[in-house]
Design a protein around this motif. Structure first.
Motif, mmCIF file in Angstrom:
data_model
loop_
_atom_site.group_PDB
_atom_site.id
_atom_site.type_symbol
_atom_site.label_atom_id
_atom_site.label_comp_id
_atom_site.label_asym_id
_atom_site.label_seq_id
_atom_site.Cartn_x
_atom_site.Cartn_y
_atom_site.Cartn_z
ATOM 1 N N LEU A 229 -50.879 -7.408 101.251
ATOM 2 C CA LEU A 229 -51.875 -7.606 102.302
ATOM 3 C C LEU A 229 -51.225 -7.705 103.679
ATOM 4 O O LEU A 229 -51.787 -7.228 104.673
ATOM 5 C CB LEU A 229 -52.698 -8.866 102.018
ATOM 6 C CG LEU A 229 -53.749 -9.237 103.069
ATOM 7 C CD1 LEU A 229 -54.776 -8.133 103.223
ATOM 8 C CD2 LEU A 229 -54.428 -10.554 102.714
ATOM 9 N N ARG A 230 -50.048 -8.297 103.754
ATOM 10 C CA ARG A 230 -49.373 -8.426 105.046
ATOM 11 C C ARG A 230 -49.030 -7.065 105.625
ATOM 12 O O ARG A 230 -49.219 -6.820 106.833
ATOM 13 C CB ARG A 230 -48.115 -9.276 104.879
ATOM 14 C CG ARG A 230 -48.386 -10.728 104.505
ATOM 15 C CD ARG A 230 -47.166 -11.425 103.991
ATOM 16 N NE ARG A 230 -46.702 -10.838 102.721
ATOM 17 C CZ ARG A 230 -45.705 -11.332 101.995
ATOM 18 N NH1 ARG A 230 -45.067 -12.427 102.399
ATOM 19 N NH2 ARG A 230 -45.346 -10.752 100.876
ATOM 20 N N LEU A 231 -48.562 -6.169 104.769
ATOM 21 C CA LEU A 231 -48.203 -4.835 105.244
ATOM 22 C C LEU A 231 -49.454 -4.029 105.584
ATOM 23 O O LEU A 231 -49.479 -3.301 106.584
ATOM 24 C CB LEU A 231 -47.372 -4.113 104.174
ATOM 25 C CG LEU A 231 -46.820 -2.739 104.551
ATOM 26 C CD1 LEU A 231 -46.014 -2.810 105.844
ATOM 27 C CD2 LEU A 231 -45.965 -2.178 103.422
ATOM 28 N N VAL A 232 -50.494 -4.146 104.763
ATOM 29 C CA VAL A 232 -51.754 -3.448 105.044
ATOM 30 C C VAL A 232 -52.305 -3.895 106.392
ATOM 31 O O VAL A 232 -52.714 -3.064 107.223
ATOM 32 C CB VAL A 232 -52.782 -3.715 103.923
ATOM 33 C CG1 VAL A 232 -54.173 -3.248 104.347
ATOM 34 C CG2 VAL A 232 -52.366 -3.007 102.644
ATOM 35 N N THR A 233 -52.320 -5.204 106.630
ATOM 36 C CA THR A 233 -52.843 -5.720 107.897
ATOM 37 C C THR A 233 -51.996 -5.250 109.071
ATOM 38 O O THR A 233 -52.518 -4.869 110.128
ATOM 39 C CB THR A 233 -52.883 -7.253 107.866
ATOM 40 O OG1 THR A 233 -53.666 -7.688 106.747
ATOM 41 C CG2 THR A 233 -53.498 -7.813 109.141
ATOM 42 N N ALA A 234 -50.685 -5.243 108.899
ATOM 43 C CA ALA A 234 -49.791 -4.821 109.975
ATOM 44 C C ALA A 234 -49.997 -3.349 110.322
ATOM 45 O O ALA A 234 -50.091 -2.981 111.507
ATOM 46 C CB ALA A 234 -48.336 -5.072 109.577
ATOM 47 N N VAL A 235 -50.091 -2.493 109.310
ATOM 48 C CA VAL A 235 -50.265 -1.056 109.564
ATOM 49 C C VAL A 235 -51.618 -0.789 110.221
ATOM 50 O O VAL A 235 -51.722 -0.001 111.174
ATOM 51 C CB VAL A 235 -50.124 -0.265 108.252
ATOM 52 C CG1 VAL A 235 -50.468 1.205 108.475
ATOM 53 C CG2 VAL A 235 -48.709 -0.388 107.698
ATOM 54 N N LEU A 236 -52.658 -1.453 109.734
ATOM 55 C CA LEU A 236 -53.984 -1.265 110.329
ATOM 56 C C LEU A 236 -54.004 -1.769 111.768
ATOM 57 O O LEU A 236 -54.618 -1.144 112.645
ATOM 58 C CB LEU A 236 -55.031 -1.988 109.486
ATOM 59 C CG LEU A 236 -56.500 -1.776 109.888
ATOM 60 C CD1 LEU A 236 -56.854 -0.298 109.885
ATOM 61 C CD2 LEU A 236 -57.422 -2.549 108.948
ATOM 62 N N ALA A 237 -53.332 -2.887 112.018
ATOM 63 C CA ALA A 237 -53.271 -3.418 113.378
ATOM 64 C C ALA A 237 -52.556 -2.447 114.314
ATOM 65 O O ALA A 237 -52.989 -2.233 115.460
ATOM 66 C CB ALA A 237 -52.570 -4.775 113.382
ATOM 67 N N VAL A 238 -51.472 -1.849 113.854
ATOM 68 C CA VAL A 238 -50.749 -0.866 114.664
ATOM 69 C C VAL A 238 -51.642 0.335 114.968
ATOM 70 O O VAL A 238 -51.694 0.840 116.101
ATOM 71 C CB VAL A 238 -49.463 -0.421 113.942
ATOM 72 C CG1 VAL A 238 -48.862 0.816 114.618
ATOM 73 C CG2 VAL A 238 -48.447 -1.557 113.917
ATOM 74 N N ALA A 239 -52.378 0.800 113.953
ATOM 75 C CA ALA A 239 -53.245 1.960 114.138
ATOM 76 C C ALA A 239 -54.355 1.667 115.142
ATOM 77 O O ALA A 239 -54.611 2.466 116.060
ATOM 78 C CB ALA A 239 -53.839 2.369 112.790
#
Length: 663
Positions: A229-239
């Protein structure tokens, strides 16, 4: 007197209004669908309350108003929808359903009214950029609220915050109406690039549907593929942050129509690929079961992360569609018809996804959606793209040229969005802490199995926190959970397992991925879970699975199994469970087996394993008939059972079972 409100301030208030409106859309629609589903869950059948979906079709009422809905009335309806949503957070299930249904109806009635009055509030050519900015802020706020609430919207857990959001929406609506320009801009000819109005309305709502299905809550996307979830949230936040930067700097104006279409195709392809890689392929032959769910790896999750990176295309779609709608100068009745069609399509999208799990309970139309989660994603995604395909715009024309940036506020919107996303990421990182080091083994092992009815109590109240507190009080070493169908729109996209994991501080494994359409099952433990894996069981009805793992408690290694069999506890499924346990030592197999002690399934099971409840002496629980038990804990015959008791509690519709092992 001429209205002298500065343009930047007016632009800011428009963006704020759209942000609160989109956030309300995601919250209210989610909670309304969840409320309807809850009544079906309580009765295990299609509920009469499903008839309230007719409230999605309130735009049809505008056909009786030749002049359309006055702008002030449209704003008031949107604000009242926010109030009803806030009020519903404190009501019991039936009144809450009514309040949410009425709120949803008012919201869908307000949308075409807002569009038909767009020129009253000035600068319609900037509508696309302002709405995209508002949607970006709403998504960022939703991600933060979900991160703060362990997958649940934090404002649903804190009624004061829901009330504050409602007040803010009402204030923004009042400000927009009270400061509108005295002069209405001159009517311009419809833009050459506009697609048919019905397609624009359908695409506008379909875009919101795709976002509602997963992107408003990263935990939904993480559960697709057992992703971090941490990586999913980080990638979505960057996008999303990247899109905000493009929006603020005006670089979106360079995007051509053909590029936007290709961007959409890439997003849809990656989304379907991410789902299909994560979804199991179910064999037709019963002899092929049980089979193990393929272990997830970061390499298999690459399509998911790539999809997240290109997902801002949904904001670009809404920006383009909004700009095209604003330039069309359509009549109010046309908007009413277009949004009525959009409401019908929205319901089809919702039912399609819900049917991927409950297909066995829905005659005729349910079974075709079995094992087709990818189709539930593709349908709204395709309709989001449809207006672009039908546009009379040349592929080399600049798609965003007319509405590239909100005047005077672009960089401020980017800063606000970045702050919200950063806060969401920090909240996720803090709350996704790994459990503390494995505790020293205590005398004995306390094990609990509980069917949590997807997070609802006997009366249909949302009971995530209540159930989590009850499990904390049991002070168990190992917890097996059933009906934890988590991170799905039927349950408001909330994550029951994550709520309980955070409350207990235990290691957790959520079994079948949500794209598989199975009953939700989960295993939690004070001790690290060794080699946790999911096995699918043969089924002609509801798809079911079992979790198998080992734990080391002191000098003893236990084999733990959690399952939830289909209706009647089919013998073929229980034979699959026993096959998994054959030859293993210190077995504790628990769950909702759906068969009673007088059945063949029970006899077959107790020929290999022992019933922990009977080994402990079988002391009955007042109000529970031991002969009607379907929640069991079966153990290796030589395993010492100190005690085993059932818990009769209103926190769910099943009794819990607590057993203590050790000499």
């Amino acid at each position: 007197m001429t209205n002298m409100t500065p343009a930047p301030r007016r632009a800011w208030m428009h963006v704020l209004f759209y942000a609160l409106l989109f956030l309300l859309f995601f919250q209210l629609v989610s909670e309304f669908i969840e409320s309807i589903y809850t009544f079906g869950l309580l009765g295990v059948e299609i509920p009469p309350e499903i008839g309230m979906v007719v409230l999605f079709f309130t735009p049809l009422l505008l056909l009786a108003l030749p002049g359309g809905l006055p702008g002030r009335a449209a704003l008031a309806l949107a604000a009242l929808a926010g109030v009803l949503r806030a009020v519903a957070t404190g009501l019991s299930p039936q009144p809450a359903l009514i309040a949410r249904g009425l709120g949803t109806g008012l919201l869908f009635l307000a949308l075409p009214g807002l569009w038909s009055n767009l020129r009253r509030w000035g600068a319609p050519k900037l509508a696309g950029a302002r709405m995209a900015s508002g949607l970006l802020a709403a998504l960022s706020a939703s991600i933060l609220l979900r991160a703060s609430g362990a997958g649940s919207d934090f404002s649903l857990l804190q009624p004061w915050l829901a009330a504050l959001l409602a007040v803010a929406l009402a204030a923004a609506a009042w400000w927009i109406e009270s400061t509108r320009p005295d002069a209405t801009p001159a009517v311009q000819a419809p833009a050459r690039a506009s697609a048919p109005l019905w397609a624009l309305c359908a695409g506008w709502v379909a875009t919101l549907a795709v976002l509602y299905f997963g992107f408003t809550s990263p935990t939904v996307l993480a559960r697709w593929a057992e992703a971090d979830l941490r990586l999913v949230t980080a990638v979505l936040a960057v996008a999303l942050g990247g899109y905000g930067w493009l929006l603020a700097t005006g670089r979106l104006a360079r995007i051509r129509a053909g590029q936007l279409v290709r961007w959409n195709w890439l997003f849809l392809t990656l989304g379907v690929l991410a789902i299909q890689i994560s979804a199991p392929i179910f064999p037709r032959s019963a002899e092929a079961y049980p089979f193990q769910q393929a272990a997830g790896s970061i390499w298999q999750q690459i399509p998911l992360y790539l999809m997240l990176l290109v997902s801002p295309v949904l904001l670009a779609n809404l920006q383009w569609i909004s700009g095209a709608l604003a330039r069309m100068e359509a009549r109010p009745r046309a908007f009413a018809g277009g949004f009525s069609l959009a409401a019908l399509l929205f319901l089809i999208f919702v039912f399609a996804q819900v049917f991927t799990t409950v297909y066995d309970y829905i005659p005729v139309v349910g079974p075709p959606m079995r094992d087709r989660f990818w189709l539930a994603f593709l349908l709204p995604g395709a309709f989001s793209l449809l207006p672009l395909l039908l546009a009379r715009e040349a592929p080399r024309d600049r798609a965003m040229q007319a509405n590239s940036a909100p005047a005077g506020v672009g960089r401020g919107i980017f800063a606000m969005t970045a702050a919200l996303l950063a806060a969401a990421l920090v909240a996720t990182l803090l709350l996704e802490r790994a459990p503390a080091a494995a505790p020293a083994a205590r005398d004995g092992l306390r094990v609990v199995t509980y069917n949590l009815q997807q997070g609802y109590d006997e009366s249909g109240n949302r009971a995530y926190q209540t159930q989590a507190r009850a499990l904390v009080e049991l002070d168990a070493d190992v917890i097996g959970l059933q009906e934890t169908d988590t991170a799905r729109i039927a349950g408001g996209n909330a994550d029951l397992v994550r709520t309980i994991q955070r409350a207990t501080g235990m290691y957790a494994y959520y079994g079948p991925r949500t794209v598989a359409g199975t009953f939700g099952i989960a295993l939690l433990s004070r001790y690290p879970l060794q080699n946790p894996r999911t096995f699918y069981l043969y089924s002609e009805g509801e798809q079911t699975a079992a979790i198998l793992a080992e734990i080391q408690a002191g000098a003893t290694t236990y084999t733990i199994l959690v399952t939830h069999l289909g209706n009647g506890g089919p013998l073929v499924q229980q034979q699959g469970v026993l096959k998994l346990l054959q030859g293993r030592q210190n077995v504790i197999a628990m769950g909702d087996f759906n068969f009673r002690p007088d059945t063949e399934q029970y006899a077959v099971t107790t020929a290999q394993l022992a019933d922990a409840f009977l080994l402990s002496g079988g002391k009955p629980t007042p109000g529970l008939d031991p002969a009607r038990r379907i929640d069991h804990m079966f153990v290796s015959p030589g395993l010492a059972v100190r005690s085993a008791r059932y818990i009769d509690s209103p926190i769910t519709d099943h009794p819990g079972l607590v057993a203590e092992f050790g000499r």
